[in-house]
Structure formats: C-alpha cells, structure tokens
Design a protein around this motif. Structure first.
Motif, PDB file in Angstrom:
ATOM      1  N   PHE A 184     -10.526 -31.804  27.190  1.00 51.49           N
ATOM      2  CA  PHE A 184      -8.615 -32.717  27.557  1.00 51.49           C
ATOM      3  C   PHE A 184      -7.629 -31.904  26.252  1.00 51.49           C
ATOM      4  O   PHE A 184      -8.184 -31.711  25.060  1.00 51.49           O
ATOM      5  CB  PHE A 184      -8.319 -33.570  28.140  1.00 51.49           C
ATOM      6  N   THR A 185      -5.804 -31.128  26.850  1.00 47.80           N
ATOM      7  CA  THR A 185      -4.865 -31.176  25.390  1.00 47.80           C
ATOM      8  C   THR A 185      -4.358 -32.577  25.703  1.00 47.80           C
ATOM      9  O   THR A 185      -3.988 -32.851  27.013  1.00 47.80           O
ATOM     10  CB  THR A 185      -4.329 -30.063  26.336  1.00 47.80           C
ATOM     11  N   CYS A 186      -3.759 -32.586  24.744  1.00 49.48           N
ATOM     12  CA  CYS A 186      -3.259 -33.998  24.896  1.00 49.48           C
ATOM     13  C   CYS A 186      -1.491 -33.750  24.122  1.00 49.48           C
ATOM     14  O   CYS A 186      -1.334 -32.912  22.641  1.00 49.48           O
ATOM     15  CB  CYS A 186      -3.468 -35.098  23.590  1.00 49.48           C
ATOM     16  N   ALA A 187      -0.711 -34.394  24.204  1.00 50.60           N
ATOM     17  CA  ALA A 187       0.857 -33.857  22.994  1.00 50.60           C
ATOM     18  C   ALA A 187       0.945 -34.954  21.941  1.00 50.60           C
ATOM     19  O   ALA A 187       2.109 -34.704  21.742  1.00 50.60           O
ATOM     20  CB  ALA A 187       1.637 -33.779  24.248  1.00 50.60           C
ATOM     21  N   THR A 188       0.820 -36.475  22.165  1.00 54.92           N
ATOM     22  CA  THR A 188       1.045 -37.383  21.575  1.00 54.92           C
ATOM     23  C   THR A 188      -0.567 -38.566  21.253  1.00 54.92           C
ATOM     24  O   THR A 188      -1.504 -38.604  22.007  1.00 54.92           O
ATOM     25  CB  THR A 188       1.747 -38.278  22.985  1.00 54.92           C
ATOM     26  N   PRO A 189      -0.176 -39.092  20.471  1.00 55.22           N
ATOM     27  CA  PRO A 189      -1.062 -39.953  19.595  1.00 55.22           C
ATOM     28  C   PRO A 189      -1.034 -40.374  21.020  1.00 55.22           C
ATOM     29  O   PRO A 189      -2.632 -40.793  21.046  1.00 55.22           O
ATOM     30  CB  PRO A 189      -0.556 -40.501  18.744  1.00 55.22           C
ATOM     31  N   HIS A 201     -13.678 -34.154  24.246  1.00 58.04           N
ATOM     32  CA  HIS A 201     -13.397 -33.274  23.211  1.00 58.04           C
ATOM     33  C   HIS A 201     -11.801 -33.750  23.712  1.00 58.04           C
ATOM     34  O   HIS A 201     -11.348 -33.039  24.742  1.00 58.04           O
ATOM     35  CB  HIS A 201     -14.172 -31.507  23.221  1.00 58.04           C
ATOM     36  N   LEU A 202     -11.311 -34.021  22.881  1.00 59.81           N
ATOM     37  CA  LEU A 202      -9.527 -34.633  23.347  1.00 59.81           C
ATOM     38  C   LEU A 202      -9.038 -33.523  22.143  1.00 59.81           C
ATOM     39  O   LEU A 202      -9.438 -33.655  20.134  1.00 59.81           O
ATOM     40  CB  LEU A 202      -8.568 -35.395  22.977  1.00 59.81           C
ATOM     41  N   LEU A 203      -7.787 -32.396  22.190  1.00 61.83           N
ATOM     42  CA  LEU A 203      -7.341 -31.463  21.245  1.00 61.83           C
ATOM     43  C   LEU A 203      -5.326 -32.449  21.128  1.00 61.83           C
ATOM     44  O   LEU A 203      -5.380 -32.009  22.123  1.00 61.83           O
ATOM     45  CB  LEU A 203      -7.597 -30.305  21.599  1.00 61.83           C
ATOM     46  N   LEU A 204      -5.062 -32.561  20.173  1.00 58.35           N
ATOM     47  CA  LEU A 204      -3.906 -33.290  19.808  1.00 58.35           C
ATOM     48  C   LEU A 204      -3.316 -32.161  19.711  1.00 58.35           C
ATOM     49  O   LEU A 204      -3.119 -31.197  18.542  1.00 58.35           O
ATOM     50  CB  LEU A 204      -3.737 -34.074  18.741  1.00 58.35           C
ATOM     51  N   ALA A 205      -2.833 -31.147  20.581  1.00 60.06           N
ATOM     52  CA  ALA A 205      -2.167 -29.868  20.589  1.00 60.06           C
ATOM     53  C   ALA A 205      -0.200 -29.908  19.744  1.00 60.06           C
ATOM     54  O   ALA A 205       0.387 -28.900  20.620  1.00 60.06           O
ATOM     55  CB  ALA A 205      -2.255 -28.953  22.148  1.00 60.06           C
ATOM     56  N   ASN A 206      -0.489 -30.639  18.845  1.00 59.45           N
ATOM     57  CA  ASN A 206       0.664 -30.623  18.292  1.00 59.45           C
ATOM     58  C   ASN A 206       0.669 -31.592  17.392  1.00 59.45           C
ATOM     59  O   ASN A 206      -0.139 -31.804  16.583  1.00 59.45           O
ATOM     60  CB  ASN A 206       1.140 -32.242  19.145  1.00 59.45           C
ATOM     61  N   GLU A 207       1.993 -31.578  15.698  1.00 57.34           N
ATOM     62  CA  GLU A 207       1.785 -31.627  14.585  1.00 57.34           C
ATOM     63  C   GLU A 207       2.203 -33.010  14.472  1.00 57.34           C
ATOM     64  O   GLU A 207       3.592 -33.705  15.403  1.00 57.34           O
ATOM     65  CB  GLU A 207       2.615 -30.889  14.349  1.00 57.34           C
ATOM     66  N   VAL A 208       1.451 -33.741  13.635  1.00 57.98           N
ATOM     67  CA  VAL A 208       2.106 -35.073  13.793  1.00 57.98           C
ATOM     68  C   VAL A 208       1.662 -36.061  12.240  1.00 57.98           C
ATOM     69  O   VAL A 208       0.330 -35.576  11.701  1.00 57.98           O
ATOM     70  CB  VAL A 208       0.725 -36.333  14.695  1.00 57.98           C
ATOM     71  N   LEU A 209       2.335 -36.511  11.750  1.00 64.48           N
ATOM     72  CA  LEU A 209       2.675 -36.734  10.483  1.00 64.48           C
ATOM     73  C   LEU A 209       2.558 -38.068  10.754  1.00 64.48           C
ATOM     74  O   LEU A 209       2.476 -39.183   9.306  1.00 64.48           O
ATOM     75  CB  LEU A 209       3.813 -36.276   9.699  1.00 64.48           C
TER      76      LEU A 209
END
Ligand SMILES: Cc1ncc(COP(=O)(O)O)c(C=O)c1O
Length: 343
Positions: free
Chosen positions: A58-63, A77-85
């Motif tokens: 799966f693709t995710c946009a947020t934590p 398996h998860l993909l966080l498809a976004n930049e997180v700091l």
C-alpha cells in the motif's frame, strides 16, 4: 436502516459499485503491481477489501496512514510516498510497522529527509524523483548520489518513485501515453543510477498509460492508484470503466421555487476540483454549510427531501467525515470508520 434514515450530511458508499471498481483495477494490475493509495479513502476496512482482491502493498501519504494501516495489520509492505521530517512521527511509523511485522519504505528527496529517516530508525527508502510535477522529488541526475549516501548510512534503497500528477487529467489517450512515457523515461534514468527492485509511479488518471502492450511500456513495477475505488466526477471524465461509488446524502433544508438548498456545504466536501454534482440538477455554489442548486422547469425541490451529491474530488471529501455508511440499493448494510484521517 435505509439511506433516508441517516443523519445528513452522510458519506455513503455503494458496496457493489466499490467491489466492481476494485475488480476492474485488479484485473488490469494484479497483486503487487498495484500499490493502492490509501489517502483516497483513509479507511483500513476498505484497504482490507483491496487485500481481498490480491493486493498486499500500500501507498500512504501521511504517518497517520502508515501507523493506522500497521496497527490494523493490513498489508505486508507500506510506502510512505511523501517527505517527512518529524522525528516522533517517523519513529511511530517504524515502531508500528515493526510491531505488526509489516515492511516500511519511506520516500526521501534530500540529505535532510535521509537524515531524518536514519535518525528515526527507518531501514528502507525509495528515492522520490521529480518527473514533471513541480512538487516533491529530487532531479533525476541527483538521484544516484542520494541513493549512495543512503547506502553509506546503512539504509536499504529499494528503488525509485515518481508521481506524474500533472498528467492525470490529459484526456487524449495518445497524447497522455506519450507524455507519461517521457515522464517515466526520467524516472528510469534515475533508476539506472539508483538500482533496486521498485519503480513506483502512476495514479487513477494515468494507470492506462502504464499498461504494457499499449505501445509505450513505461518500465514501472507498480502503480499507486487510489481514487479508482470510490471515484469522483473529475476522474469520471476519463471514462476508464470505473463507477461512482461514493455519494454524500443531504437533506433539502430550504426551497424557493426551483431553487433548493441542501445541508452539504464546503465543510462536508473537497472543493479543490470544483463544484460537486447532483444528478438532474444544476449546482450553483457551496458555502460553509449549504449547497444551492436548481432543478429543471416543473420539478421544484421539496423541503425535507434527500439529494445525492457526488464530489469532484474524493480524497479531501472523505477526510472531512468520520464514518462511511455502506449501502446496497437504498439499504444501509454496514458502516466503516474513516480511521486514517489526520496526520
Ligand atoms: C504520490 C502519489 N501517488 C499516486 C497518486 C494517485 O492517486 P489517485 O489514483 O487517487 O489519483 C497521488 C495522488 O495525488 C499521489 O500524490
């Protein structure tokens, strides 16, 4: 319970239409060749239905989406498809996935996002590459050196992702295939430098352009589509074989001749893609708690009657609701929590 008994505004999903949409996409991209994007529905119960169709990544946009999916134990398996700091949120994702025994990869496009991932104990990353949409993503030429830096830091680099969002609504199929092929050539160039088994891209609007055999094989290993499950009026213009599965039921609260006002306003709708639609009526405008519409000559709306409103953009609409009501015909047959909301 019947749909007409629901308190409004109520988010209602036609379960049969949803299942048909899931089946249509699974026939085009089966198993792990589709990494459904959960930001489009924000609901672990719906994601479980995608698992039942054979998808397991799966693709995710947020934590929050990652933590929610892992806590519910949905997917492998998860993909966080976004930049997180944010250190705490990155750490929470790693811990939730570890607890659930679910794999996690995080997108990075800078040394800063790499460093944040490393400090939070992220063990796998994808290099996010800009492929034409001026949003996140490193330039294709710089992708290789970021991958090298990640590997030097002891992090597995499992490939690249690039989101061609600017091409989702190109309605001419031939033109879209050509533009997607150009965009994906940039991603493949980056992948040549980065390596790894994953080349991830695509969405509901472009998924057709990625089908091998249409003349422009794009070389991706997986598609990140999400909106196909529930659909909205914008994607409907592409006519890709998906049906509207989501409506918001509203109550007509005021009438003046052929003009009606329903209780489905901006706060119940994502409006960034324009006005929603009501079959057989013209939507004039939405304000905070009101939707003003007009009916054709001789068919004035009635105070207290119900309207079915279809949003132009499904993702931000769902994010405004807590519950998805499941319907078959006019019967309510269940309810799901929109449990992946917020950040
Ligand atoms: C990174 C990413 N991948 C894929 C998508 C495609 O999603 P959809 O199929 O809902 O258009 C989006 C949508 O914004 C996205 O941001």
């Amino acid at each position: 319970m019947r749909i007409d008994d629901l308190a409004t505004p109520a988010l209602v999903v036609d379960v049969d239409a949803l299942d048909r949409n899931l089946a249509v996409m699974a026939a085009r991209f089966d198993g792990a060749s589709l990494r459904p994007h959960v930001k489009a529905h924000k609901c672990t119960a719906l994601a479980a239905r995608q698992v039942a169709q054979g998808h397991r990544t799966f693709t995710c946009a947020t934590p929050r989406e990652v933590v929610g999916m892992a806590t519910a134990g949905v997917g492998e398996h998860l993909l966080l498809a976004n930049e997180v700091l944010d250190h705490d949120r990155l750490t929470a994702m790693v811990e939730a996935c570890d607890r659930a025994g679910i794999g996690l990869a995080v997108a990075i496009d800078s040394v800063e996002t790499l460093d944040a991932a490393r400090r939070a104990g992220v063990r796998e990353v994808l290099i996010d590459v800009e492929v034409g949409l001026p949003r996140c993503g490193i330039s294709p030429d710089a992708a290789g050196s970021l991958a090298d830096a990640a590997r030097r830091a002891g992090i597995e680099v499992s490939g690249v992702m690039g989101y061609e969002g600017h091409l989702q609504m190109v309605t001419d199929r031939v033109q879209q295939r050509e533009q997607v092929a150009q965009s994906m050539a940039m991603l493949r160039h980056a992948h040549d430098e980065v390596g790894g088994p994953i080349v991830s891209a695509g969405g509901t609007g472009t998924h057709r352009a990625h089908v091998i055999g249409l003349g422009h094989p794009t070389g991706v290993t997986e598609i990140q589509a999400g909106s196909y499950a529930l659909m909205d009026t914008q994607y409907e213009e592409l006519g890709d074989g998906f049906e509207r599965a989501l409506t918001i039921i509203g109550t007509v609260i005021s009438v003046n001749g052929r003009r009606g006002v329903a209780d489905v306003g901006l706060k119940a709708l994502g409006m960034d893609h324009g006005n929603p639609a009501i079959d057989g009526a013209t939507v004039w405008f939405c304000s905070d708690e009101h939707l003003t519409f007009a009916t054709p000559e001789g068919t004035g709306p009635v105070v207290g009657s119900r309207v079915r409103v279809t949003p132009a953009h499904v993702d931000p609409t769902i994010a405004r609701h807590e519950t998805i009501w499941l319907a078959q015909g006019d019967d309510v047959v269940g309810q799901w929590s929109v449990d992946l909301r917020h950040w």
